[in-house]
Design a protein around this motif. Structure first.
Motif, PDB file in Angstrom:
ATOM      1  N   ALA A  91      -0.862   6.777  -5.638  1.00 15.93           N
ATOM      2  CA  ALA A  91      -1.022   6.437  -4.222  1.00 15.93           C
ATOM      3  C   ALA A  91      -2.406   5.818  -4.026  1.00 15.93           C
ATOM      4  O   ALA A  91      -3.342   6.101  -4.768  1.00 15.93           O
ATOM      5  N   ASP A  92      -2.539   4.948  -2.997  1.00 16.95           N
ATOM      6  CA  ASP A  92      -3.787   4.207  -2.843  1.00 16.95           C
ATOM      7  C   ASP A  92      -4.831   4.935  -2.004  1.00 16.95           C
ATOM      8  O   ASP A  92      -6.017   4.836  -2.246  1.00 16.95           O
ATOM      9  N   ARG A  93      -4.371   5.609  -0.942  1.00 18.87           N
ATOM     10  CA  ARG A  93      -5.332   6.366  -0.137  1.00 18.87           C
ATOM     11  C   ARG A  93      -4.626   7.555   0.492  1.00 18.87           C
ATOM     12  O   ARG A  93      -3.392   7.640   0.467  1.00 18.87           O
ATOM     13  N   GLY A  94      -5.403   8.459   1.059  1.00 24.19           N
ATOM     14  CA  GLY A  94      -4.813   9.682   1.582  1.00 24.19           C
ATOM     15  C   GLY A  94      -5.221   9.988   3.002  1.00 24.19           C
ATOM     16  O   GLY A  94      -6.245   9.513   3.505  1.00 24.19           O
ATOM     17  N   ILE A  95      -4.369  10.756   3.680  1.00 20.12           N
ATOM     18  CA  ILE A  95      -4.690  11.298   5.003  1.00 20.12           C
ATOM     19  C   ILE A  95      -4.465  12.795   4.908  1.00 20.12           C
ATOM     20  O   ILE A  95      -3.402  13.232   4.443  1.00 20.12           O
ATOM     21  N   GLN A  96      -5.451  13.583   5.300  1.00 18.33           N
ATOM     22  CA  GLN A  96      -5.249  15.027   5.269  1.00 18.33           C
ATOM     23  C   GLN A  96      -5.524  15.633   6.636  1.00 18.33           C
ATOM     24  O   GLN A  96      -6.606  15.460   7.198  1.00 18.33           O
ATOM     25  N   LEU A  97      -4.528  16.346   7.153  1.00 19.41           N
ATOM     26  CA  LEU A  97      -4.720  17.091   8.391  1.00 19.41           C
ATOM     27  C   LEU A  97      -5.284  18.446   8.017  1.00 19.41           C
ATOM     28  O   LEU A  97      -4.710  19.155   7.194  1.00 19.41           O
ATOM     29  N   CYS A  98      -6.382  18.776   8.647  1.00 24.22           N
ATOM     30  CA  CYS A  98      -7.127  19.924   8.169  1.00 24.22           C
ATOM     31  C   CYS A  98      -7.581  20.756   9.356  1.00 24.22           C
ATOM     32  O   CYS A  98      -8.511  20.367  10.054  1.00 24.22           O
ATOM     33  N   ASP A  99      -6.911  21.859   9.617  1.00 22.57           N
ATOM     34  CA  ASP A  99      -7.283  22.694  10.757  1.00 22.57           C
ATOM     35  C   ASP A  99      -6.626  24.060  10.612  1.00 22.57           C
ATOM     36  O   ASP A  99      -5.548  24.160  10.010  1.00 22.57           O
ATOM     37  N   ASP A 100      -7.257  25.075  11.147  1.00 28.60           N
ATOM     38  CA  ASP A 100      -6.697  26.431  11.040  1.00 28.60           C
ATOM     39  C   ASP A 100      -5.305  26.521  11.639  1.00 28.60           C
ATOM     40  O   ASP A 100      -4.452  27.261  11.158  1.00 28.60           O
ATOM     41  N   ILE A 101      -5.104  25.736  12.718  1.00 30.30           N
ATOM     42  CA  ILE A 101      -3.833  25.821  13.430  1.00 30.30           C
ATOM     43  C   ILE A 101      -2.669  25.408  12.526  1.00 30.30           C
ATOM     44  O   ILE A 101      -1.515  25.756  12.754  1.00 30.30           O
ATOM     45  N   PHE A 102      -2.981  24.669  11.457  1.00 29.95           N
ATOM     46  CA  PHE A 102      -1.922  24.208  10.559  1.00 29.95           C
ATOM     47  C   PHE A 102      -1.626  25.175   9.424  1.00 29.95           C
ATOM     48  O   PHE A 102      -0.882  24.862   8.506  1.00 29.95           O
ATOM     49  N   SER A 103      -2.259  26.343   9.441  1.00 25.20           N
ATOM     50  CA  SER A 103      -2.046  27.245   8.315  1.00 25.20           C
ATOM     51  C   SER A 103      -0.773  28.082   8.460  1.00 25.20           C
ATOM     52  O   SER A 103      -0.374  28.756   7.531  1.00 25.20           O
ATOM     53  N   GLY A 104      -0.124  27.992   9.610  1.00 27.30           N
ATOM     54  CA  GLY A 104       1.102  28.775   9.821  1.00 27.30           C
ATOM     55  C   GLY A 104       2.291  28.159   9.114  1.00 27.30           C
ATOM     56  O   GLY A 104       2.154  27.221   8.331  1.00 27.30           O
ATOM     57  N   GLN A 105       3.452  28.675   9.377  1.00 29.89           N
ATOM     58  CA  GLN A 105       4.639  28.248   8.660  1.00 29.89           C
ATOM     59  C   GLN A 105       5.546  27.359   9.512  1.00 29.89           C
ATOM     60  O   GLN A 105       6.620  26.976   9.066  1.00 29.89           O
ATOM     61  N   ASP A 106       5.123  27.055  10.741  1.00 29.50           N
ATOM     62  CA  ASP A 106       6.034  26.334  11.640  1.00 29.50           C
ATOM     63  C   ASP A 106       6.072  24.850  11.285  1.00 29.50           C
ATOM     64  O   ASP A 106       5.174  24.088  11.615  1.00 29.50           O
TER      65      ASP A 106
ATOM     66  N   GLU B  26       0.825  -1.199   0.000  1.00 31.57           N
ATOM     67  CA  GLU B  26       0.000   0.000   0.000  1.00 31.57           C
ATOM     68  C   GLU B  26       0.865   1.258   0.000  1.00 31.57           C
ATOM     69  O   GLU B  26       1.931   1.285   0.623  1.00 31.57           O
ATOM     70  N   ILE B  27       0.391   2.276  -0.709  1.00 29.43           N
ATOM     71  CA  ILE B  27       1.034   3.590  -0.626  1.00 29.43           C
ATOM     72  C   ILE B  27       0.000   4.556  -0.053  1.00 29.43           C
ATOM     73  O   ILE B  27      -1.089   4.709  -0.606  1.00 29.43           O
ATOM     74  N   VAL B  28       0.350   5.148   1.087  1.00 28.87           N
ATOM     75  CA  VAL B  28      -0.544   6.139   1.695  1.00 28.87           C
ATOM     76  C   VAL B  28       0.127   7.497   1.526  1.00 28.87           C
ATOM     77  O   VAL B  28       1.340   7.621   1.685  1.00 28.87           O
ATOM     78  N   VAL B  29      -0.672   8.489   1.163  1.00 29.96           N
ATOM     79  CA  VAL B  29      -0.093   9.824   1.002  1.00 29.96           C
ATOM     80  C   VAL B  29      -0.719  10.756   2.027  1.00 29.96           C
ATOM     81  O   VAL B  29      -1.924  10.713   2.286  1.00 29.96           O
ATOM     82  N   ALA B  30       0.139  11.569   2.659  1.00 27.67           N
ATOM     83  CA  ALA B  30      -0.350  12.486   3.682  1.00 27.67           C
ATOM     84  C   ALA B  30      -0.126  13.925   3.255  1.00 27.67           C
ATOM     85  O   ALA B  30       0.844  14.241   2.574  1.00 27.67           O
ATOM     86  N   THR B  31      -1.053  14.787   3.663  1.00 30.82           N
ATOM     87  CA  THR B  31      -0.879  16.210   3.374  1.00 30.82           C
ATOM     88  C   THR B  31      -1.487  17.024   4.503  1.00 30.82           C
ATOM     89  O   THR B  31      -2.191  16.491   5.367  1.00 30.82           O
ATOM     90  N   ILE B  32      -1.189  18.307   4.493  1.00 25.89           N
ATOM     91  CA  ILE B  32      -1.721  19.207   5.509  1.00 25.89           C
ATOM     92  C   ILE B  32      -2.254  20.435   4.794  1.00 25.89           C
ATOM     93  O   ILE B  32      -1.561  21.004   3.943  1.00 25.89           O
ATOM     94  N   GLY B  33      -3.469  20.832   5.102  1.00 26.43           N
ATOM     95  CA  GLY B  33      -3.998  22.022   4.435  1.00 26.43           C
ATOM     96  C   GLY B  33      -5.489  22.160   4.635  1.00 26.43           C
ATOM     97  O   GLY B  33      -6.182  21.187   4.945  1.00 26.43           O
ATOM     98  N   ALA B  34      -5.983  23.377   4.433  1.00 24.18           N
ATOM     99  CA  ALA B  34      -7.372  23.664   4.768  1.00 24.18           C
ATOM    100  C   ALA B  34      -8.347  23.199   3.685  1.00 24.18           C
ATOM    101  O   ALA B  34      -9.429  22.727   3.968  1.00 24.18           O
ATOM    102  N   GLU B  35      -7.943  23.307   2.415  1.00 23.27           N
ATOM    103  CA  GLU B  35      -8.845  22.964   1.317  1.00 23.27           C
ATOM    104  C   GLU B  35      -8.983  21.440   1.222  1.00 23.27           C
ATOM    105  O   GLU B  35      -7.999  20.719   1.277  1.00 23.27           O
TER     106      GLU B  35
END
Lengths: 670, 263
Positions: free
Chosen positions: B81-96, B58-67
């Motif tokens: 890639a076979d499936r995805g995980i997306q972290l989605c929250d305002d707190i992740f919109s910064g640059q850290d 399996e290939i899982v792809v992860a990303t972070i972003g609001a959209e």
């Protein structure tokens, strides 16, 4: 002669012929697409002009004249062959379907005409044999097949003459009178040689001539569906059913997303996806090679040869005929992908879509649509194309320009000039569609600037879209990315229709062609004018007057998308000729035979395919041969390609100017 | 073998960037966002491993972003890639990026799957910080090999051999799996996702996680503060030197010496 033998011959020959034709007929229907038969009147007119009139044949003079002789000869001699078939069933040596019986008025008259055409055909055959055996032009496929067919024609005709000559002598012996006949001059010519022969020999020669003729005709007929001479049957239908859309227009893929859902191919992947018309094209190719002879890619040693493309597809079709007919369009049948098994990838990507091949083909075979269809499958379904083209596609997606320059920089060219924005202007007569190169390319900006100055000097009410303009999508479309093209066309049409646009002015022939011919399919119908035509019009109305001398010798380079594909040759020359001081010279290859600069079909944004020479270098050399000190063009892509060639060759002494730039110099003196 | 790859979303380097009022973020309206090109190398490498080896499950792809879903993960799913995980929250919109890596590490630990190989880009082309990969490796307590230009996985799938680009040379290292690799330009040529695959990607499973779905979301406090974004100074216009060649050359040399002071 001998009804039984004649009947057996006919039944056997026509039976075998029927089987051959049945297979070929089925292949035509694999895709399920119907042939073009709309606009009947126009089709008849074109068939008269190009099939009966042989219009394109004489673009290669002597070969064309020889072909004309054979073509009209065959038409005239068809009746003679039918008469001979009938004589096989009767003992009457003068039989001619009661109307053309020898000795009757019409029969005699036809006999004379027939002999004249026999001489013409034999002359044509001798010229063709001379081409095949002595001159051996590179363009032609010099096969044994070609010589065999010519030999059959020659022997067939001479056999007829022998039959007639022997018949005349035999008849004279029965009637013991004058046997020389001015109505049968060729047969009569043999009389001195046959006069003293005994009756038995004469009867033998009489029969030999007759049976040789009819047998060869039937063998010839059966060779047709298996050789390049199939065109004798398919040429007229192929010309009749040709594409009537403008030469520079490509057909859209309808409902792309739906096709993907239904798992239908985008573009063409396998041979059985070619339409009725495409397959008829394959049948019709005579391997004359005029297409390849004029192809800029082939002329510079690239792997592409339009002739080979057609022949390879045809041979692949024939080789798989029984399997294809059995599968009957079934998607799951095991049939090779065409690229790269049949068509080489390099050849496919070498095409500039200049249309020289299509313009030349006497049978109106199309090439560009097939090449683009093959690219469409590769690009859209397999994601296969050069990395530079991928980069170009993503630039177009990201910025709306193949150059990757953002919309905020699209007005930089206008700095310091009075350039009205459409969004800020009420009263606009004509919208100036600047185009990506003139808007953002360092050199080409000056074309847009010259045009803006000229429009203002002429007092035209004009405006530009500025940041609202993006690439027409031409590059994506011709490189096979139809999906991207349709997205860009949709967005542009929305903008243009939003302003109720009626008239559009372009300086780029590619923009011109796409806006004019291709946008109507997507709801964008405008009157589009190329600047060469528009400037000529402003001059004839007295709104622009070239007064200052521009002392230079100019050679004009024809852009394919302006000239060959849209027929605009005269306006740019008219403008140049009216400028005081200008001496206009022509390259040997000019107007419709002018060679492509090498930029079209997406080539501008990719590396050249391997070959002996780059196309733009070859074209620059042709233009330099004229001794001109200025090269003038009317296309930003052409200019860029030629500049690259001139720079590499270190021709800093040669100036390069767009038509608008030359005119501005003369109007303002600056 | 299971592979996790990263596909972070970044502005297209060719697109015109506009800074929003306040000067702390980019105007996102009309901004063309793409998958970080270095992450595309990672995705392509994962897909090619799956195509070449029978043991990649399996290939899982992860990303972070609001959209949701963002362009980057759609591209990665279309590439294979076979499936995805997306972290989605305002707190992740910064640059850290340290904070983002910590959050992703938490999300990875939440998965039932354990990954044998994690592939990510050497850096994201928007911040160019290059912290994310190594930080993620640290949070997951994995060995990490950076800036890889050639990657081989052993036949039995227990170790890797990687070529790294270092100053003036190439370093070859071996490392047991599981491990994290950051991918450098030159590793592989990413594919142009085909249209049917782009359509099919829409139907692949995508798990959306908010910060509150992660254990101890309170720990996620940014350590880096963005003060201000400013555009670079506009490029000065190009100067054309004209005249006969000798004169142009002389003028060029003069200007390079006196004005540009480079010779």
């Amino acid at each position: 002669m001998n009804p039984l033998v004649m009947a057996l011959l006919l039944v056997a020959a026509l039976g075998v012929f029927g089987v051959s034709i049945r297979g070929r007929w089925k292949l035509l229907h694999l895709s399920g697409e119907r042939p073009h038969i709309d606009r009947i009147g126009e089709r008849f007119r074109l068939t008269l002009k190009y099939a009966l009139g042989q219009k394109r044949l004489t673009r290669y003079k002597f070969a064309g004249l020889a072909h004309k002789a054979i073509f009209f000869g065959f038409l005239m001699l068809l009746l003679r062959t039918l008469i001979l078939f009938a004589r096989g069933f009767t003992d009457d040596p003068k039989f001619g379907y009661w109307i053309f019986d020898s000795g009757d008025l019409l029969g005699n008259f036809y006999g004379l005409i027939k002999d004249i055409y026999i001489v013409l055909v034999i002359t044509g055959v001798v010229v063709f044999l001379h081409y095949r055996l002595v001159i051996k032009p590179k363009r032609m496929t010099l096969s044994g097949e070609g010589v065999l067919i010519l030999a059959i024609i020659l022997v067939m005709l001479l056999a007829d003459v022998l039959y007639e000559g022997a018949g005349l002598v035999l008849a004279s012996r029965d009637a013991a009178g004058l046997h020389f006949s001015i109505w049968e001059p060729l047969g009569s010519l043999l009389i001195p040689f046959l006069e003293s022969a005994p009756d038995g020999t004469l009867v033998f020669l009489y029969h030999l001539g007759f049976w040789t003729h009819v047998t060869l005709v039937l063998i010839f007929l059966n060779l047709l569906p298996h050789t390049k001479h199939f065109h004798i049957i398919t040429a007229i239908p192929n010309i009749f059913m040709q594409e009537l859309e403008p030469a520079g227009k490509l057909k859209p893929i309808e409902d792309i997303e739906g096709r993907i859902e239904r798992e239908e191919t985008l573009g063409i992947r396998r041979i059985d996806q070619f339409s009725f018309n495409a397959i008829l094209d394959f049948y019709s190719c005579t391997e004359c090679g005029r297409c390849t002879d004029q192809c800029p890619a082939a002329r510079t040693g690239k792997l592409l040869s339009p002739k080979k493309l057609t022949i390879d597809l045809r041979d692949h079709l024939y080789a798989n005929q029984s399997g294809l007919i059995k599968a009957n369009g079934d998607k799951s049948a095991a049939i090779d992908d065409l690229v790269p098994a049949v068509i080489d990838t390099e050849a496919l990507w070498a095409c500039t879509t200049c249309g020289a091949c299509e313009q030349e083909c006497p049978l109106h075979i199309s090439f560009v649509d097939k090449i683009v269809d093959l690219r469409r499958y590769l690009v859209q379904e397999k994601g296969e194309c050069s990395s530079t083209l991928q980069e170009t596609f993503s630039s177009m997606e990201a910025t709306g320009s193949p150059y990757g320059v953002g919309s905020d920089e699209r007005m930089n060219w206008a700095a310091g000039l009075d350039v009205p924005l459409r969004s800020e202007t009420e009263d606009v007569d004509i919208l100036f569609w600047v185009g990506c190169a003139p808007a953002t390319d360092e050199r080409a900006k000056s074309i847009a600037q010259a045009m803006a100055r000229l429009l203002n000097l002429a007092g035209v009410k004009w405006a530009v879209l500025g940041p609202e303009e993006s690439c027409t999508g031409d590059v994506a479309r011709r490189a096979g990315n139809e999906y991207l093209f349709q997205a860009m066309a949709g967005a542009n049409i929305e903008t243009l229709n939003g302003y109720h646009t009626k008239k559009i002015l372009t300086v780029c022939p590619h923009c011109f062609n796409t806006l004019q011919h291709e946008y109507p399919d997507f709801g964008g119908k405008y009157e589009v004018i190329h600047h060469t035509e528009y400037l000529a019009k402003l001059m004839s109305e007295g709104k622009l007057t070239p007064t200052h001398e521009v002392n230079t010798t100019i050679v004009y380079h024809d852009s394919c998308y302006l000239g060959r594909l849209n027929g605009i040759y005269d306006s740019p020359r008219k403008i140049l000729a009216s400028i005081p001081g200008v001496t206009l010279v022509e390259a040997t290859a000019s107007r419709d035979r002018g060679m492509c600069c090498g930029a079209g079909g997406g080539q501008m944004f990719k590396e050249d395919e391997p070959g002996d020479e780059r196309i733009n270098f070859a074209r620059a050399d042709q233009l330099l041969e004229t001794g001109a000190d200025t090269i003038s063009s009317a296309c930003p892509f052409c200019m860029r390609m030629l500049t690259d060639a001139l720079n590499t060759r270190q021709h800093i002494d040669i100036a390069q100017l767009d038509i608008a730039e030359v005119l501005l110099k003369s109007v303002t003196g600056a | 073998m299971k592979i996790l790859t990263l596909a972070m979303q970044v502005p297209d380097s060719r697109a015109a960037l506009k800074i929003s009022p306040g000067g702390k973020s980019l105007e996102t309206r009309d901004l063309k966002l793409i998958c970080n090109p270095f992450d595309e190398f990672a995705v392509e490498q994962a897909v090619q491993l799956k195509e070449q080896r029978s043991d990649v499950e399996e290939i899982v792809v992860a990303t972070i972003g609001a959209e949701k879903p963002n362009q980057a993960i759609r591209t990665a799913l279309a590439m294979g890639a076979d499936r995805g995980i997306q972290l989605c929250d305002d707190i992740f919109s910064g640059q850290d990026e340290i904070l983002l890596a910590e959050a992703l590490a938490a999300a990875i630990r939440l998965q039932e799957t354990t990954f044998d190989l994690i592939l990510c880009g050497k850096q994201a082309i928007d911040t160019d910080s290059g912290e994310f990969g190594p930080a993620l490796a640290e949070f997951l307590d994995l060995p990490h090999v950076g800036a890889v230009v050639k990657l081989d996985i052993s036949e039995d799938g227990t170790s890797l051999r990687a070529h790294r680009r270092i100053e003036g040379a190439e370093e070859i290292v071996e490392c047991p799996l599981p491990a994290l690799i950051t991918c450098e330009k030159g590793l592989i040529e990413p594919r142009y996702p085909s249209l049917p695959n782009l359509m099919k990607a829409k139907k692949k499973p995508l798990q959306i996680l908010a910060a509150s779905d992660l254990p101890e979301p309170g720990c996620l406090t940014p350590g880096l503060q963005l003060l201000e974004l400013t555009p670079p100074a506009p490029r000065p216009p190009c100067t054309f030197i004209e005249g006969p060649p000798e004169k142009m050359a002389r003028e060029l040399v003069k200007r390079l010496r006196d004005e540009a002071k480079v010779i």
